[in-house]
Design a protein around this motif. Structure first.
Motif, PDB file in Angstrom:
ATOM      1  N   LEU A 170      12.869 -57.926 -34.402  1.00 59.15           N
ATOM      2  CA  LEU A 170      12.126 -59.057 -33.866  1.00 59.15           C
ATOM      3  C   LEU A 170      12.730 -59.416 -32.516  1.00 59.15           C
ATOM      4  N   ILE A 171      11.922 -59.327 -31.478  1.00 56.77           N
ATOM      5  CA  ILE A 171      12.386 -59.527 -30.108  1.00 56.77           C
ATOM      6  C   ILE A 171      11.785 -60.803 -29.553  1.00 56.77           C
TER       7      ILE A 171
ATOM      8  N   PRO B  72      10.479 -48.309 -27.062  1.00 61.68           N
ATOM      9  CA  PRO B  72      10.222 -49.113 -28.269  1.00 61.68           C
ATOM     10  C   PRO B  72       9.129 -50.164 -28.100  1.00 61.68           C
ATOM     11  N   ARG B  73       9.044 -50.787 -26.916  1.00 59.59           N
ATOM     12  CA  ARG B  73       8.022 -51.816 -26.729  1.00 59.59           C
ATOM     13  C   ARG B  73       6.602 -51.245 -26.815  1.00 59.59           C
ATOM     14  N   MET B  74       6.461 -49.948 -26.624  1.00 50.60           N
ATOM     15  CA  MET B  74       5.147 -49.323 -26.708  1.00 50.60           C
ATOM     16  C   MET B  74       4.661 -49.184 -28.154  1.00 50.60           C
ATOM     17  N   ARG B  75       5.517 -49.454 -29.130  1.00 49.33           N
ATOM     18  CA  ARG B  75       5.092 -49.472 -30.532  1.00 49.33           C
ATOM     19  C   ARG B  75       5.489 -50.824 -31.137  1.00 49.33           C
ATOM     20  N   SER B  76       4.901 -51.859 -30.554  1.00 45.36           N
ATOM     21  CA  SER B  76       5.223 -53.225 -30.977  1.00 45.36           C
ATOM     22  C   SER B  76       3.961 -53.981 -31.355  1.00 45.36           C
ATOM     23  N   ALA B  77       4.167 -55.106 -32.020  1.00 46.14           N
ATOM     24  CA  ALA B  77       3.084 -56.028 -32.361  1.00 46.14           C
ATOM     25  C   ALA B  77       3.615 -57.451 -32.191  1.00 46.14           C
TER      26      ALA B  77
ATOM     27  N   MET C 235       8.061 -60.453 -30.649  1.00 50.18           N
ATOM     28  CA  MET C 235       7.592 -59.073 -30.589  1.00 50.18           C
ATOM     29  C   MET C 235       8.307 -58.276 -31.675  1.00 50.18           C
ATOM     30  N   ARG C 236       7.541 -57.653 -32.545  1.00 53.34           N
ATOM     31  CA  ARG C 236       8.120 -56.852 -33.614  1.00 53.34           C
ATOM     32  C   ARG C 236       8.012 -55.382 -33.233  1.00 53.34           C
ATOM     33  N   ILE C 237       9.150 -54.700 -33.192  1.00 51.54           N
ATOM     34  CA  ILE C 237       9.177 -53.266 -32.923  1.00 51.54           C
ATOM     35  C   ILE C 237       8.910 -52.527 -34.223  1.00 51.54           C
ATOM     36  N   LEU C 238       7.840 -51.751 -34.254  1.00 50.63           N
ATOM     37  CA  LEU C 238       7.423 -51.071 -35.482  1.00 50.63           C
ATOM     38  C   LEU C 238       8.222 -49.785 -35.699  1.00 50.63           C
ATOM     39  N   ASP C 239       8.471 -49.465 -36.948  1.00 50.56           N
ATOM     40  CA  ASP C 239       9.108 -48.192 -37.284  1.00 50.56           C
ATOM     41  C   ASP C 239       8.208 -47.049 -36.832  1.00 50.56           C
TER      42      ASP C 239
ATOM     43  N   ARG D 173      -2.202 -56.339 -34.033  1.00 53.07           N
ATOM     44  CA  ARG D 173      -2.248 -55.170 -34.923  1.00 53.07           C
ATOM     45  C   ARG D 173      -1.178 -54.151 -34.581  1.00 53.07           C
ATOM     46  N   GLY D 174      -0.869 -54.022 -33.280  1.00 53.46           N
ATOM     47  CA  GLY D 174       0.169 -53.079 -32.886  1.00 53.46           C
ATOM     48  C   GLY D 174      -0.305 -52.067 -31.872  1.00 53.46           C
ATOM     49  N   LEU D 175       0.661 -51.427 -31.199  1.00 58.79           N
ATOM     50  CA  LEU D 175       0.453 -50.502 -30.094  1.00 58.79           C
ATOM     51  C   LEU D 175      -0.342 -51.185 -28.974  1.00 58.79           C
ATOM     52  N   PRO D 176       0.376 -51.877 -28.111  1.00 61.28           N
ATOM     53  CA  PRO D 176      -0.252 -52.701 -27.067  1.00 61.28           C
ATOM     54  C   PRO D 176      -0.647 -51.897 -25.837  1.00 61.28           C
ATOM     55  N   TRP D 177      -1.257 -50.758 -26.033  1.00 59.94           N
ATOM     56  CA  TRP D 177      -1.694 -49.914 -24.920  1.00 59.94           C
ATOM     57  C   TRP D 177      -2.876 -49.063 -25.361  1.00 59.94           C
TER      58      TRP D 177
END
Length: 479
Positions: free
Chosen positions: A10-11, A59-64, A74-78, A121-125
Motif C-alpha cells: 500500500l503506497i 511496480p506502479r504499472m500494476r497498481s490499483a 495505491m496498491r501494488i498488485l502481485d 480495477r487495476g493496471l492504470p495504462w
C-alpha cells in the motif's frame, strides 16, 4: 511471473497524485497518451512481450487505487495470473487505423485521450499496437497518477531498449513526499522563506494590475468537456532552431518560449479584435519544473510525480533579443526561488489538501472552473527538447515520430525534436477554444519562425543543407 515479495504494498499518494484522483473524470480522463511511430516493421509478439515485461519491472504499472479508512492509497498488485488477465484487457492490436497517416493517428489520438481508465480495477495504462509493413505505431497511454513526464520518458527508453534486445531494468518502488524538495532544511530558515514569498507575491500582484492576458479561449463553459489533439510540424528544422538559439545567445527552450510569447502578442487579446499594440496585453506562459533536483543531497526519487510550475509574463518588446532577455530573467528568478525554498509556505499548504477528503477536494476543483477562479494563462508550454536519447545507441528499431499529450486545464503545447524535425502537439478544450483559433495560432507561430529564419543568414544556410521535411498528411481537428 511472481514478485520477490507476494504481499501487496500500500503506497501513499503524494499531493499531486491526490489531485489527479480527486480531479479524475471532472477534469476529464487525466491520462498521458503518447503515439510512438517507428521507422521499420515490428513483430507484434515482441511489442506485446515488451509491455508485459514493463508491467513487471515498473511496480506502479500494476497498481490499483484502493480506499482505506481515512483516505486512498495505491496498491501494488502481485505479478500473478490476475495481472496477466488485466494485461490482456489493456493491450490490444488495432488493425483499423493506418499508422502511415498522421491524420488517422491524430484522429485516433484525440478519441483515445478522452477515454477513461479504470484506476480502481487495476493496471492504470492502455496500449494499442498499429501494425504496418513499413511504419507501425504504438499508442502508449498511462494515467498521470502513476508518474510525470519524466517518468513517461523513462518508460519510453525502456520500451525502445527492449525492442532493440536490451533487458528492462527493474524500477525501484518509491513514494516520498515532495516536502523535502520545497521546505527549508533548517527550522530557522522558515521566517526568511515566508518573508521572501510574501514580498515577491505582493510585487507580482502589483505588477499584474491592469494587465490583459492574451488567451485563445472564446467560450465560457462552467465545466470541463472534450479535448482535442492537434499534430503540427514546425517549419524550422531542429538544426536551424539550434543555430538560431546560438545566434541569439540562448537555449532552444528559451527561444521557443519567446517565439510562442510573441505569437500571442501578435494575435491580440482573446483571439478577438486586434489589440496587439495594447501595452496592457501580456502573454502568460506556464511551464513545469522538476522538483527532483531540489531534494537534499541529490537523493531525488526516480519515478513518480514530482513537478511544480511557474509562469513567465511576456510583454511587447522592441526586439526578440529583449524578449529573450526578459524571459530568461524571469525563469532564472523563479528557479532561484525554488532553490531558496521560497515557495515553502504555499506548497506546504497544498500538502494539507488531501486531508480534506476526496469529495471536498473534487468539489473545490469543480468550483474553481465554475467560478473561473483559476489564474488566466495563455498556455502551458512543455518542451522535451531533443528526444534522440530515447533511441538507444546503435538501435535498429528507432522512433520516427513521437506525439505526447495529456489533459490540461490550460491551452497545452508540447514540443520536441526528433530526426531533425520539430514536433509540436497542441491540446485544447473544445468548449473553450474553437479549431479556427488554433489554426490562427499555428499559422501565426509558423510566420514568426519563418520571419526569424529569413533574418538569420547563418541559420538559413543550415536549413538549406538540412533534409527536406517529409510530405505531411492534411490534418483536421478531431472531435
Amino acid at each position: 511471473m511472481s514478485t520477490a515479495n507476494p504481499i501487496p504494498h500500500l503506497i501513499p499518494l503524494n499531493r499531486s497524485e491526490h489531485m489527479y484522483w480527486a480531479g479524475e473524470g471532472y477534469l476529464g480522463p487525466i491520462n498521458q497518451p503518447y503515439i510512438l511511430r517507428f521507422d521499420q516493421p515490428l513483430d507484434e509478439a515482441l511489442v506485446r512481450q515488451t509491455l508485459r515485461e514493463l508491467t513487471s519491472a515498473f511496480p506502479r504499472m500494476r497498481s490499483a487505487i484502493v480506499p482505506t479508512a481515512t483516505t486512498y492509497k495505491m496498491r501494488i498488485l502481485d505479478d500473478d495470473a490476475g495481472v496477466a488477465q488485466l494485461f490482456d484487457d489493456c493491450y490490444r492490436v488495432e488493425a483499423g487505423v493506418d499508422p502511415a497517416s498522421r491524420e488517422a493517428l491524430e484522429a485516433f489520438h484525440g478519441r483515445f485521450m478522452n477515454e477513461p481508465i479504470s484506476l480502481e480495477r487495476g493496471l492504470p495504462w492502455r496500449a494499442r499496437f498499429f501494425p504496418h509493413a513499413q511504419q507501425p505505431a504504438l499508442m502508449f497511454s498511462v494515467h498521470h497518477i502513476i508518474g510525470d513526464g519524466r517518468s513517461m520518458v523513462q518508460m519510453l527508453c525502456a520500451i525502445l531498449g527492449r525492442l532493440n534486445g536490451q533487458p528492462i531494468a527493474p524500477c525501484k518502488l518509491e513514494s516520498p513526499s515532495m516536502i523535502p524538495a520545497v521546505t527549508p532544511q533548517k527550522w530557522w530558515q522558515w521566517p526568511g522563506s515566508i518573508a521572501r514569498w510574501w514580498r515577491d507575491t505582493r510585487a507580482e500582484q502589483q505588477a499584474a494590475r491592469g494587465e490583459r492576458v492574451i488567451m485563445l479561449e472564446q467560450g465560457s463553459s462552467d465545466r470541463y468537456t472534450i479535448s482535442t489533439v492537434r499534430y503540427h510540424e514546425l517549419p524550422c528544422p531542429a538544426d536551424t532552431m539550434r543555430a538560431l538559439a546560438k545566434a541569439h545567445g540562448t537555449t532552444v527552450n528559451t527561444l521557443l518560449m519567446a517565439v510562442v510569447a510573441n505569437t500571442f502578442l501578435a494575435m491580440g487579446h482573446r483571439d478577438g479584435p486586434d489589440q496587439s499594440g495594447d501595452p496592457r496585453s501580456v502573454a502568460a506562459l506556464r511551464t513545469s519544473v522538476d522538483l527532483r533536483r531540489y531534494f537534499p543531497d541529490g537523493k531525488g526519487p526516480e519515478f513518480g510525480n514530482f513537478v511544480s510550475v511557474f509562469t513567465v509574463r511576456a510583454r511587447q518588446q522592441a526586439t526578440l533579443a529583449e524578449q529573450i532577455a526578459s524571459i530568461e530573467s524571469q525563469a532564472k528568478a523563479a528557479l532561484a526561488r525554488f532553490e531558496r525554498r521560497d515557495f515553502a509556505l504555499p506548497l506546504s499548504f497544498y500538502e494539507i489538501l488531501p486531508w480534506v477528503g476526496r469529495t471536498l477536494y473534487s468539489h473545490l476543483i469543480v468550483q474553481s472552473r465554475a467560478k473561473r477562479s483559476l489564474p488566466e494563462l495563455s498556455c502551458h508550454l512543455s518542451n522535451l527538447g531533443s528526444a534522440e536519447f530515447i533511441n538507444p545507441k546503435g538501435a535498429k528499431v528507432r522512433l520516427a515520430e513521437l506525439w505526447p499529450a495529456t489533459i490540461s486545464t490550460a491551452f497545452l503545447l508540447g514540443a520536441l525534436s526528433l530526426n531533425g524535425k520539430q514536433f509540436f502537439t497542441v491540446i485544447h478544450q473544445n468548449a473553450e477554444i474553437p479549431a479556427a483559433s488554433v489554426d490562427r495560432f499555428l499559422a501565426t507561430l509558423d510566420a514568426q519562425l519563418r520571419a526569424l529564419m529569413a533574418q538569420a543568414p547563418e541559420a538559413s544556410a543550415s536549413q538549406a543543407t538540412a533534409p527536406a521535411p517529409a510530405p505531411r498528411d492534411k490534418v483536421h481537428a478531431s472531435a
